[in-house]
Write an enzyme that holds these catalytic residues in place. Structure first.
Site, mmCIF file in Angstrom:
data_model
loop_
_atom_site.group_PDB
_atom_site.id
_atom_site.type_symbol
_atom_site.label_atom_id
_atom_site.label_comp_id
_atom_site.label_asym_id
_atom_site.label_seq_id
_atom_site.Cartn_x
_atom_site.Cartn_y
_atom_site.Cartn_z
ATOM 1 C CE LYS A 15 32.384 71.158 15.988
ATOM 2 N NZ LYS A 15 31.600 70.608 16.869
ATOM 3 N N PRO A 99 41.354 64.474 17.501
ATOM 4 C CG PRO A 99 41.003 64.704 19.639
ATOM 5 C CD PRO A 99 41.397 65.473 18.531
ATOM 6 C CB VAL A 100 38.829 59.629 15.306
ATOM 7 C CG1 VAL A 100 37.521 58.951 14.536
ATOM 8 C CG2 VAL A 100 39.998 59.462 14.585
ATOM 9 N N GLY A 102 35.356 63.177 18.378
ATOM 10 C CA GLY A 102 35.671 63.746 19.339
ATOM 11 C C GLY A 102 34.775 65.045 19.894
ATOM 12 N N GLY A 103 33.983 65.388 18.690
ATOM 13 C CA GLY A 103 33.162 66.660 19.112
ATOM 14 C C GLY A 103 33.783 67.854 18.606
ATOM 15 C CB SER A 108 32.876 69.017 9.613
ATOM 16 O OG SER A 108 32.018 68.173 10.207
ATOM 17 C CG ASP A 141 29.798 69.625 12.523
ATOM 18 O OD1 ASP A 141 29.908 68.859 11.279
ATOM 19 O OD2 ASP A 141 30.212 69.281 13.746
#
Ligand code: C5P
Length: 332
Positions: A15, A99-100, A102-103, A108, A141
């Site tokens: 996301k 990406p770990v 990474g936002g 989640s 999230d």
């Protein structure tokens, strides 16, 4: 009772956040927030194997992913088995593409993929409200991934409402290899607010301003079936330009950029490309750009990679495709 052994593969999509407003710090330590979540086609793959015996085991080739009880997939599997009041041997294999830290909500999303994969492997379903409760227990999230597409997030981010889907935009993700800690970013935000002596009232004003901006955007002329240019990319472009005009942005930028100037540089580089809307996702470190056409996104990715910035291209994933592609086989 599940058969002797059963294996299910689930796509675990990423996301981005389109706008994120942080409100007041609540008594439970979480912050009130408002955001629009948008799912992307880029995904990890979660394989859930269920067999006779007991115990949950996590496998992942990426050494940054924890394999113990702190893993969100482990925590979710534990809760799902408990909810069904059954014991099984569960092995979860995580194929990491996202990406770990990474936002992009990877951990989640992995948790929801585990829940849905495990339900399928066990040929049982949790009631929707129970799914939502378990998801919110794992993290703020997580619930958005039970909706997919374009989603409004309120509360601490765990109260989710489907919004009318946006069209599928080409999207570029640029992720500097720095992990930004979300709790630290919230703490930095609190310090910033304290330094500027922003009041509680100011916080709630900001929330209503965000609601107004989103309303304005989603009800603007680029969304109405009349009064829009005919070609779909013109419409996509009009929507993105309207988004920029409404000023919807991500509050985390004001604490993450000063701390990590390299991430701000990525945003600047993307702003020099043909991206129509550029923003930090969540607390970062990914900066994304939304484009109105797929040639422009490919050009921008090449240019960033040439400058030494890791960049990936994907598209935003509307709700119907999110659910259709989650269990489908083959490449997307
Ligand atoms: O919900 P999640 O476990 O992802 O949150 C991680 C941490 O981020 C929380 O413990 C809290 O410190 C912070 N947080 C917050 N406000 C939110 C979401 C998260 O302060 N709305």
């Amino acid at each position: 009772m599940a058969s002797a052994s059963m294996s299910i593969s689930v796509r675990s999509f990423a996301k981005i956040n389109i706008g994120l407003k942080i409100g007041t710090r609540r008594e439970d330590g979480f912050h009130e927030l408002r955001t629009i979540y948008q799912t992307l086609r880029l995904a990890d793959v979660i394989k859930v194997d269920v067999g006779r015996g007991v115990g949950i085991e996590i496998a992942c080739k990426d050494c940054r992913v924890p394999l113990d009880e702190s893993n969100t997939c482990f925590r979710m599997a534990e809760r799902v088995l408990r909810a069904f009041k059954i014991r099984h041997r569960v092995r979860i294999t995580i194929e990491k593409n996202l990406p770990v830290q990474g936002g992009l909500g990877a951990a989640s999303s992995n948790a929801v993929a585990t829940m849905l994969g495990l339900e399928k492997a066990l040929k049982r379903e949790l009631p929707p409200a129970e799914r939502l409760r378990l998801a919110a227990e794992i993290g703020s999230d997580v619930p958005l991934f039970l909706v997919g597409g374009t989603v409004l997030g309120t509360g601490r981010g765990e109260e989710v409402y489907p919004l009318q889907d946006l069209p599928s935009f080409p999207c570029l993700l640029a992720t500097r290899p720095v992990g930004v800690s979300t709790p630290a970013a919230f703490a930095d935000w609190d310090n910033l607010v304290a330094a500027h002596k922003l009041t509680v009232a100011n916080g709630s004003d900001k929330m209503s301003l965000f609601s107004q901006s989103v309303f304005e955007w989603l009800n603007g002329s680029s969304f109405s079936p009349t009064g829009v240019p005919g070609k779909s990319w013109d419409r996509a472009e009009a929507m993105l330009l309207d988004l920029v005009r409404t000023g919807i942005g991500n509050d985390f930028e004001s604490v993450v950029f000063p701390k990590y100037p390299a991430i701000r540089e990525v945003k600047r580089a993307l702003e020099r490309s043909d991206a129509k809307y550029v923003s930090l996702s969540g607390s970062g470190s990914t900066v994304y750009g939304l484009f109105a056409d797929k040639h422009a996104v490919a050009r921008a990715a090449k240019s960033l990679i040439d400058q030494g910035v890791p960049a990936l291209t994907t598209v935003t994933l509307p709700r119907s495709l999110y659910w259709k592609e989650m269990f489908s086989r083959g490449q997307h």
